[in-house]
Scaffold this motif. Structure first.
Motif, PDB file in Angstrom:
ATOM      1  N   ASP A   8      63.189  -1.700  39.614  1.00 32.23           N
ATOM      2  CA  ASP A   8      63.477  -1.029  38.358  1.00 32.23           C
ATOM      3  C   ASP A   8      63.992   0.359  38.760  1.00 32.23           C
ATOM      4  O   ASP A   8      63.742   0.816  39.878  1.00 32.23           O
ATOM      5  CB  ASP A   8      62.160  -0.924  37.573  1.00 32.23           C
ATOM      6  CG  ASP A   8      62.256   0.058  36.435  1.00 32.23           C
ATOM      7  OD1 ASP A   8      63.166  -0.095  35.617  1.00 32.23           O
ATOM      8  OD2 ASP A   8      61.416   0.985  36.386  1.00 32.23           O
ATOM      9  N   ASP A  10      64.266   3.620  36.382  1.00 27.33           N
ATOM     10  CA  ASP A  10      63.608   4.779  35.771  1.00 27.33           C
ATOM     11  C   ASP A  10      62.099   4.768  35.976  1.00 27.33           C
ATOM     12  O   ASP A  10      61.426   3.788  35.637  1.00 27.33           O
ATOM     13  CB  ASP A  10      63.940   4.832  34.277  1.00 27.33           C
ATOM     14  CG  ASP A  10      65.436   5.030  34.062  1.00 27.33           C
ATOM     15  OD1 ASP A  10      66.072   5.687  34.903  1.00 27.33           O
ATOM     16  OD2 ASP A  10      65.963   4.501  33.066  1.00 27.33           O
ATOM     17  N   ASN A  11      61.593   5.841  36.524  1.00 26.33           N
ATOM     18  CA  ASN A  11      60.176   6.043  36.854  1.00 26.33           C
ATOM     19  C   ASN A  11      59.688   5.213  38.045  1.00 26.33           C
ATOM     20  O   ASN A  11      58.548   5.351  38.463  1.00 26.33           O
ATOM     21  CB  ASN A  11      59.249   5.814  35.648  1.00 26.33           C
ATOM     22  CG  ASN A  11      59.434   6.880  34.583  1.00 26.33           C
ATOM     23  OD1 ASN A  11      59.839   7.999  34.898  1.00 26.33           O
ATOM     24  ND2 ASN A  11      59.164   6.542  33.345  1.00 26.33           N
ATOM     25  N   THR A  12      60.566   4.356  38.570  1.00 23.02           N
ATOM     26  CA  THR A  12      60.225   3.638  39.808  1.00 23.02           C
ATOM     27  C   THR A  12      60.940   4.312  40.976  1.00 23.02           C
ATOM     28  O   THR A  12      60.329   4.673  41.963  1.00 23.02           O
ATOM     29  CB  THR A  12      60.625   2.151  39.692  1.00 23.02           C
ATOM     30  OG1 THR A  12      59.869   1.558  38.637  1.00 23.02           O
ATOM     31  CG2 THR A  12      60.357   1.398  40.987  1.00 23.02           C
ATOM     32  N   ASP A 177      57.560  -0.021  37.201  1.00 23.11           N
ATOM     33  CA  ASP A 177      56.427   0.788  36.735  1.00 23.11           C
ATOM     34  C   ASP A 177      55.832   0.303  35.419  1.00 23.11           C
ATOM     35  O   ASP A 177      54.787   0.789  35.006  1.00 23.11           O
ATOM     36  CB  ASP A 177      56.848   2.253  36.571  1.00 23.11           C
ATOM     37  CG  ASP A 177      57.872   2.419  35.463  1.00 23.11           C
ATOM     38  OD1 ASP A 177      59.041   2.049  35.682  1.00 23.11           O
ATOM     39  OD2 ASP A 177      57.496   2.886  34.367  1.00 23.11           O
ATOM     40  N   ASP A 182      58.485  -4.850  33.273  1.00 22.96           N
ATOM     41  CA  ASP A 182      58.888  -5.181  34.644  1.00 22.96           C
ATOM     42  C   ASP A 182      58.079  -6.343  35.218  1.00 22.96           C
ATOM     43  O   ASP A 182      58.640  -7.307  35.738  1.00 22.96           O
ATOM     44  CB  ASP A 182      58.700  -3.959  35.553  1.00 22.96           C
ATOM     45  CG  ASP A 182      59.610  -2.816  35.153  1.00 22.96           C
ATOM     46  OD1 ASP A 182      60.810  -3.067  34.935  1.00 22.96           O
ATOM     47  OD2 ASP A 182      59.129  -1.668  35.059  1.00 22.96           O
TER      48      ASP A 182
HETATM   49 MG   LIG Z   1      60.820   2.097  34.625  1.00 26.66          MG
END
Ligand SMILES: [Mg+2]
Length: 228
Positions: A8, A10-12, A177, A182
Motif C-alpha cells: 500500500d 499512503d501511511n505504509t 496499514d 489492505d
Molecule cells: Mg494506507
C-alpha cells in the motif's frame, strides 16, 4: 515460495496522515493571513470536514471551505484560495521526501523480489507522491484506483497487480496499514498479509487478522526470513 511483495502507499510507505495534517494547518494559516475572518482552528476543522464529506483526495477542498465559511467577496475568495493551495503544495514538497532508510530497504528487496504498489489513490496523486518520496523507480506495477475503479477491500486491484506480475496470490506478500481495506482485501485475493502497525491509527489486537505484523518498516526483513 515468495516471488513478489506488494505495498500500500499512503501511511505504509509515506506518512500521508502527517502530511495531510501539516498541510491543512499551513493552508488554514495562509487563508487567515489572506484575510479570512475565522480562527486557524476553525478553518482547519472545515478542511477536515470537507475531507470527511468528499474524500481525502478531494480536489476542491479549499473552494469548499471558503464557501462553507460564507466568504462572498470574490477578491478575498481567490486570494485565500490560492494562498491555501500554495501553502498546501509547499508542505507537500517539504514533507513527502526521500527517506534513505526506506529506499535502502526497498532497493535490497528489489534485487530478490518483484515489488509493486496497490493503492486507492488516483493515479496522478499516487505517482506524484512516489516521485517526491524518491520511490518511483522501485515498483512495477503501480495499480491505482484509476486502473480498476474498485477500492480495497475489493480483491480486484490486488488481482490486477498479480496478473501483471504473473505471480500466484500465495507467492505474494501484501503490506498495508489498514486492516479493513489492505489486509482483508489482500486476504480475499489469496495473498499472504502483513500489517504495517506503525501506520494504523486505530489498531486493535483482537481484530488483527494479518499473518504478520510489523512495528517499523525495516522489520519486513524478519517477515521475509520467516517466509523463506
Ligand atoms: Mg494506507
Amino acid at each position: 515460495m515468495l516471488k513478489a511483495i506488494l505495498f500500500d502507499l499512503d501511511n505504509t510507505l509515506i506518512d500521508f496522515s502527517g502530511f495531510k495534517r501539516e498541510s491543512a494547518l499551513a493552508a488554514a494559516k495562509a487563508m487567515r493571513k489572506a484575510g479570512v475572518k475565522e480562527s486557524e482552528k476553525a478553518i482547519y476543522s472545515r478542511i477536515f470536514e470537507a475531507y470527511e464529506r468528499f474524500g481525502i483526495e478531494y480536489r476542491s477542498t479549499f473552494t469548499e471551505v471558503l464557501r462553507s465559511l460564507g466568504v462572498e467577496d470574490r477578491n478575498l475568495f481567490e486570494h485565500a484560495r490560492q494562498a491555501a493551495i500554495i501553502a498546501y503544495t509547499k508542505k507537500k514538497y517539504e514533507l513527502i521526501k526521500p527517506r534513505q532508510k526506506a529506499i535502502r530497504t526497498l532497493s535490497a528487496l528489489r534485487s530478490r523480489y518483484k515489488l509493486g504498489i496497490v493503492t486507492d489513490a488516483p493515479k496522478d496523486k499516487a505517482w506524484q507522491r512516489l516521485i517526491l518520496a524518491g520511490l518511483d523507480h522501485l515498483f512495477y506495477p503501480v495499480v491505482t484506483f484509476s486502473d480498476t475503479e474498485a477500492k480495497k477491500p475489493s480483491p480486484a486491484p490486488f488481482l490486477r497487480a498479480l496478473e501483471l506480475l504473473k505471480v500466484m496470490p500465495k507467492e505474494a506478500l501484501f503490506v498495508g496499514d489498514m486492516l479493513e481495506r489492505d489486509i482483508i482485501g489482500a486476504k480475499k485475493a489469496g495473498m499472504i498479509t502483513c500489517l504495517a502497525k506503525y501506520g494504523c491509527h486505530d489498531f486493535s489486537e483482537e481484530e488483527n487478522v494479518a499473518d504478520y505484523t510489523i512495528e517499523k518498516f525495516e522489520d519486513i526483513h524478519e517477515v521475509i526470513n520467516s517466509l523463506e
